[in-house]
Design a protein around this motif. Sequence first.
Motif, PDB file in Angstrom:
ATOM      1  N   SER A   1     -28.406 -42.539 -18.063  1.00 25.61           N
ATOM      2  CA  SER A   1     -27.329 -41.581 -18.285  1.00 25.61           C
ATOM      3  C   SER A   1     -27.804 -40.170 -17.985  1.00 25.61           C
ATOM      4  O   SER A   1     -28.996 -39.884 -18.030  1.00 25.61           O
TER       5      SER A   1
ATOM      6  N   ILE B   1     -24.838 -45.173 -15.815  1.00 24.73           N
ATOM      7  CA  ILE B   1     -24.831 -46.291 -14.882  1.00 24.73           C
ATOM      8  C   ILE B   1     -25.547 -47.457 -15.542  1.00 24.73           C
ATOM      9  O   ILE B   1     -26.646 -47.288 -16.096  1.00 24.73           O
TER      10      ILE B   1
ATOM     11  N   THR C   1     -20.552 -47.750 -13.161  1.00 22.17           N
ATOM     12  CA  THR C   1     -20.673 -46.337 -13.506  1.00 22.17           C
ATOM     13  C   THR C   1     -19.465 -45.855 -14.306  1.00 22.17           C
ATOM     14  O   THR C   1     -18.384 -46.448 -14.266  1.00 22.17           O
TER      15      THR C   1
ATOM     16  N   HIS D   1     -17.922 -41.807 -15.420  1.00 23.38           N
ATOM     17  CA  HIS D   1     -18.075 -40.356 -15.410  1.00 23.38           C
ATOM     18  C   HIS D   1     -17.030 -39.754 -16.342  1.00 23.38           C
ATOM     19  O   HIS D   1     -15.876 -40.203 -16.369  1.00 23.38           O
TER      20      HIS D   1
ATOM     21  N   THR E   1     -21.426 -37.725  -8.967  1.00 21.65           N
ATOM     22  CA  THR E   1     -21.640 -39.153  -8.770  1.00 21.65           C
ATOM     23  C   THR E   1     -23.032 -39.543  -9.253  1.00 21.65           C
ATOM     24  O   THR E   1     -24.037 -38.975  -8.797  1.00 21.65           O
TER      25      THR E   1
ATOM     26  N   SER F   1     -25.980 -42.402  -9.490  1.00 25.97           N
ATOM     27  CA  SER F   1     -26.437 -43.577  -8.741  1.00 25.97           C
ATOM     28  C   SER F   1     -27.885 -43.864  -9.145  1.00 25.97           C
ATOM     29  O   SER F   1     -28.520 -43.053  -9.823  1.00 25.97           O
TER      30      SER F   1
END
Length: 114
Positions: free
Chosen positions: A35, A51, A57, A59, A68, A70
């Motif tokens: 996180s 994630i 994921t 947000h 974003t 990843s």
Amino acid sequence: QVQLVESGGGLVQTGGSLRLSCVASGNRFSSAIMSWYRQTPGNQRDLVAFITADGRTNHVDSVKGRFTISRDNAKNTVYLEMNSLKPEDTAVYYCRYNDSKIYWGQGTQVTVSS
């Protein structure tokens, strides 16, 4: 003990972009929920995105469409790509590791000038 090292923060103008990185030590990274949180002076640390181990994921609404999260398990690294930055995104950003034990990084400052 897991160590987390964040990088990528800095000063950017409104509308600019930054990519934060967080490298974790150890061999359980691929099973951890990773996180990003952020904190401003006098306020609590708030979740930005997370994630899961299988790549799902989430947000928070304030960053959806701009940030974003990843991960690259081969590099033990989680990223936060931040676009269209706003002054209200200014904060210290922290990486959080959770594989039932929780670890935090030292934080990286992001400053967005107006």
